[in-house]
Design an enzyme around this catalytic site. Structure first.
Site, PDB file in Angstrom:
ATOM      1  N   GLY A  12       0.831  -1.200   0.000  1.00  0.00           N
ATOM      2  CA  GLY A  12       0.000   0.000   0.000  1.00  0.00           C
ATOM      3  C   GLY A  12       0.863   1.248   0.000  1.00  0.00           C
ATOM      4  N   VAL A  15      -2.029   7.462   1.451  1.00  0.00           N
ATOM      5  CA  VAL A  15      -1.670   8.564   2.339  1.00  0.00           C
ATOM      6  C   VAL A  15      -0.649   8.125   3.378  1.00  0.00           C
ATOM      7  CG1 VAL A  15      -2.555  10.162   4.078  1.00  0.00           C
ATOM      8  CG2 VAL A  15      -3.870   9.739   1.994  1.00  0.00           C
ATOM      9  N   GLY A  17       1.055   4.964   3.470  1.00  0.00           N
ATOM     10  CA  GLY A  17       2.185   4.259   2.867  1.00  0.00           C
ATOM     11  C   GLY A  17       3.211   5.178   2.257  1.00  0.00           C
ATOM     12  N   GLU A 191     -14.546  11.192   5.291  1.00  0.00           N
ATOM     13  CA  GLU A 191     -14.528  10.576   3.970  1.00  0.00           C
ATOM     14  C   GLU A 191     -15.803  10.929   3.209  1.00  0.00           C
ATOM     15  OE1 GLU A 191     -12.021   8.876   2.843  1.00  0.00           O
ATOM     16  OE2 GLU A 191     -10.853   8.551   4.668  1.00  0.00           O
ATOM     17  N   LYS A 206     -11.460  -0.481  17.077  1.00  0.00           N
ATOM     18  CA  LYS A 206     -10.400  -0.064  17.991  1.00  0.00           C
ATOM     19  C   LYS A 206     -10.703  -0.486  19.422  1.00  0.00           C
ATOM     20  CE  LYS A 206      -9.338   3.834  14.967  1.00  0.00           C
ATOM     21  NZ  LYS A 206      -9.484   5.291  14.726  1.00  0.00           N
TER      22      LYS A 206
END
EC number: 1.1.1.3
Length: 432
Positions: A12, A15, A17, A191, A206
């Site tokens: 990947g 953003v 990576g 998003e 999480k």
């Protein structure tokens, strides 16, 4: 210092990576000094090879991620593609071919963390994932290592920056939910499809990870009670302010008082303005940890973004590379307690209930009777007539601590009263 570099495969290059690759290049000398050997980016797996990636040698770019992780010379695989597949298969393949893994994949870890840890153990490999929860905030490592000798009883946190930005904007400006969401989208905090954030899916993943580490037990995403924040209104904030509170979307992981079970949940809640989490503004994250010996600890910082998340990834990369050099592995899955996860109905907390009722004598007595019949004790009541002069009134009830099951039964009975026109909102009250 060893001269042969440790080779890293990057899965990947979005953003996060791209930031990982940049830091590996610009901080190469520092990383080598900290690790004891140079680290070399040996390959980058992407979906669109034609895209220009500044600072990355095109010869390293490939669309064949499987072939990359199967290379026998790869020491560490950094997975930042997200999702369940192909990430799961690529990680297990990496273990099988001798590589350790650094991941930021909260969804995968929340769903299949136990299996991934088992695969890592089978191949004497590391699985690190600091970046999976709360971005740049050091949280996983303190829970796994710094507090390993302590008993953690509660983890309470804001772990999604998008929802915190929206709720903070509603609180500070009086904006409605949609208006605040539109601003978050325009600023890049939300998003195009914000469902995972505003419906609590991101925070729930999480919470599963945090609960598993904190309580040394296996907690999967399906074990986490989840409630989104799209129904939070300006009226809820007005009620919260009247109580000296604000509203946050919280991830709450708790050990039962008798130590025999745990709970994990995500939902909006009122918290007192005096609580440290109440002052967390904008898109920031913060996690409040309560333990026997250390007491109360709070971890705060940026919870998302390319550079902050890459910082956490690189921290894990350094640790894993050091382990490679020493021939050791770091802390693995610690699920020795195997505690059951209690259902939401057994959770005990306070509640704020707003009712639309008929504005006539005897209504309050009827409502109070319903609460009493279900074993829910009332702390305060506030009633006021509607400003439009209609025949209804607003009745706000704040309870003492009660189980979620008792509260649910109370609300169902209230809805059956002829004098109750509707239940406008139900909000839990935490942090007291």
């Amino acid at each position: 210092m060893r001269t042969r570099p440790l080779k890293v495969a990057l899965l990947g290059c979005g953003v996060v990576g791209s930031e990982v690759a940049r830091i590996m290049t610009t901080h190469a000398d520092d990383l080598a000094a900290r690790i004891g050997a140079p680290v070399e980016l040996a390959g980058v797996a992407v979906r669109r090879p034609s895209k220009v990636r500044e600072g990355i040698d095109p010869a390293l770019v490939t669309t064949d991620a499987t072939a990359l992780v199967k290379r026998g010379d790869i020491d560490v695989v950094v997975e930042v593609i997200g999702g369940i597949e192909p990430a799961r298969s690529l990680i297990t393949t990496a273990f099988e071919h001798g590589a350790s893994v650094v991941s930021a994949n909260k969804a995968l870890l929340a769903q299949d963390g136990a299996a991934l840890h088992a695969a890592a153990d089978d191949h004497d490999a590391d699985l690190y994932y600091e970046a999976a929860v709360a971005g740049a905030i050091p949280l996983i490592r303190p829970l796994r290592e710094s507090l390993a000798g302590d008993k953690v009883n509660r983890v309470l946190g804001i772990v999604n920056g998008t929802t915190n930005f929206i709720l903070d904007k509603m609180d500070s400006t009086g904006a409605g939910y949609q208006e605040a969401l539109d601003e978050a989208t325009a600023l890049g905090f939300a998003e195009a499809d914000p469902t995972a954030d505003v419906e609590g899916f991101d925070a729930a993943a999480k919470a599963a990870i945090l609960a598993g580490i904190a309580f040394h037990t296996r907690v999967r995403l399906d074990d986490v009670y989840r409630e989104g924040m799209i129904e939070v209104t300006a009226a809820d904030f007005a009620s919260a302010k009247a109580m000296g509170c604000t509203i946050k979307l919280l991830a709450i992981c708790e050990r039962a008082a008798d130590g025999g079970s745990v709970t994990a949940r995500v939902h909006p809640a009122m918290i007192p303005l005096t609580h440290p989490l109440a002052s967390v503004r904008g898109a920031y994250n913060a996690v409040f940890v309560e333990s026997d010996a250390a007491g109360q600890l709070m971890f705060y910082g940026p919870g998302a973004g390319g550079a902050p998340t890459a910082s956490a990834v690189l921290g894990d990369l350094v640790a894993v590379c050091r382990n490679k050099l020493s021939g050791a592995t770091g802390p693995g899955d610690s699920a020795y307690t195997q505690l059951p996860v209690s259902p939401m109905g057994e959770v005990v907390t306070r509640y704020h209930i707003s009712l639309d009722v008929a504005d006539k004598p005897g209504v309050l007595a009827q409502v109070a009777t319903v609460f009493a019949e279900h074993g829910v004790s009332i702390d305060t009541v506030r009633q006021q007539g509607r400003q439009d002069g209609g025949g209804d009134a607003s009745l706000v009830v704040v309870t003492h601590r009660a189980s979620d099951a008792s509260l649910t039964g109370t609300v169902e009975a209230l809805r059956n009263l002829d004098t109750v026109r509707g239940v406008a909102s139900i909000m839990r009250v935490e942090g007291e």
